[in-house]
Design an enzyme around this catalytic site. Structure first.
Site, PDB file in Angstrom:
ATOM      1  N   THR A  24     -77.306  87.395 -25.399  1.00 46.42           N
ATOM      2  CA  THR A  24     -78.046  86.309 -25.901  1.00 46.42           C
ATOM      3  C   THR A  24     -79.497  86.424 -25.221  1.00 46.42           C
ATOM      4  O   THR A  24     -79.781  86.857 -24.238  1.00 46.42           O
ATOM      5  CB  THR A  24     -77.514  84.716 -25.846  1.00 46.42           C
ATOM      6  N   GLY A  29     -87.494  90.769 -21.815  1.00 46.46           N
ATOM      7  CA  GLY A  29     -87.004  90.513 -20.389  1.00 46.46           C
ATOM      8  C   GLY A  29     -85.782  91.192 -20.174  1.00 46.46           C
ATOM      9  O   GLY A  29     -85.297  92.331 -20.518  1.00 46.46           O
ATOM     10  N   TYR A 179     -85.406  72.758 -14.473  1.00 39.63           N
ATOM     11  CA  TYR A 179     -84.934  74.244 -14.278  1.00 39.63           C
ATOM     12  C   TYR A 179     -83.770  74.402 -13.325  1.00 39.63           C
ATOM     13  O   TYR A 179     -82.807  74.928 -13.582  1.00 39.63           O
ATOM     14  CB  TYR A 179     -85.977  75.061 -14.221  1.00 39.63           C
TER      15      TYR A 179
END
Length: 315
Positions: A24, A29, A179
């Site tokens: 996923t 990146g 986060y």
């Protein structure tokens, strides 16, 4: 000299022909680097993201490789449970009767805006934790024997706790703390999944999480609060900061390496096991997160048989 993730991880001789992997967040990146790496090793890779053009580029690069790897792209918005469910359905069809061999829960992000998803949950927590929790639960019955589940976490998980009674709140929102909490949830989720698979499932499936490192050029640093942003940018000039390929190396290592075939419920960095925070290791916190996540998603709790409160620490 090549600097591919499989070379860095020391698994470049492994062959994954006949295996299916879902990565996923693999249109850019470290997810992209992991997907390309598994493709070079011969796997059929399901590339996931929201950008169809970027996804097509990753698929084309895997399909054009000299090795046996193949790929397909499936789009899904991780803030939408219906789209996560559709991704699971597409993965099930792609894996076929042999099942899914590798699930790399990598999608996620750092979001500055205070907002909720349609479930009423804070956006970062939903996308970074609830979505991979849901996806993994949807695919549990479709995992092959000895499959591996690898979840991208972060050292950012240290120094925070999760208030599960407030994951629907954006009052006093801090993007950094949101986060942190989501990355703590990733470590706790991977550990609880590993324990429940070990105790409730006999297929030899493993679950681990890892820290990919600080990655210059990823876009992450520009979203940090003021003082942290400057410090993080400086890290990008130091030797221990990582490239996307280096960041993906531990994911590929956990997905492929023989020496971690039986490792489960653990946390890694730089292809080595590390101890996560004390909070991340708390079995009661892990269990409550697991149970509350199912409630937030309105789904049956996966692997729901009772699990002992105490677990043996990992050394």
């Amino acid at each position: 000299m090549r600097n591919y993730p499989e070379d860095i991880a020391g698994v470049d001789d492994e062959r994954l022909v006949g295996e299916t992997a879902l990565v996923t967040g693999s249109t850019s990146g470290i997810g992209r680097e992991a997907a390309l790496s598994l493709g070079r090793l011969g796997a059929h890779v399901i590339v996931h993201g929201r950008d169809e053009e970027a996804g097509a580029e990753v698929v084309e690069e895997i399909d054009a490789g000299v090795k046996e790897g193949t790929a397909e792209f499936v789009a899904a918005d991780f803030a939408d449970p219906a789209e996560v469910r559709a991704l699971a359905d597409a993965t099930r069809r792609a894996a076929g009767d042999d099942g899914l061999d590798l699930l790399l829960n990598n999608a996620g992000g750092y979001f500055r805006e205070a907002r909720r998803t349609d479930l009423g949950v804070e956006y970062t927590f939903h996308v970074n934790h609830l979505a991979p929790y849901q996806l993994t639960a949807e695919l549990l019955d479709d995992l092959a024997d000895d499959a591996r589940v690898v979840t991208t976490a972060s050292e950012a998980h240290r120094g925070d706790q999760i208030d599960l009674d407030a994951v629907d709140s954006v009052d006093g929102f801090s993007s950094w703390r949101a986060y942190q909490r989501s990355k703590l949830a990733n470590v706790q989720f991977a550990a609880e999944l590993g324990r429940r698979l070990r105790e409730r499932d006999d297929r030899g499936i493993t679950s681990n999480s890892f820290h990919p490192g600080a990655i210059p050029g990823s876009g992450f640093f520009r979203h940090l609060p003021g003082p942290l942003s400057g410090a993080a940018s400086a890290l990008g000039r130091l030797p221990f900061a990582t490239t996307p390929a280096e960041g993906a190396a531990t994911a590929v290592y956990l997905a492929v390496a023989d020496e971690v075939a039986d490792a489960t419920g653990r946390y890694f960095a730089d292809c080595r096991e590390r101890k996560p925070s004390t909070e991340a290791q708390d079995p009661r916190a892990q269990r409550r997160l697991w149970e509350e996540s199912a409630d937030l998603l309105g789904m049956d709790e996966p692997l729901s048989a009772p699990v002992a409160d105490e677990v043996e620490p990992t050394d």
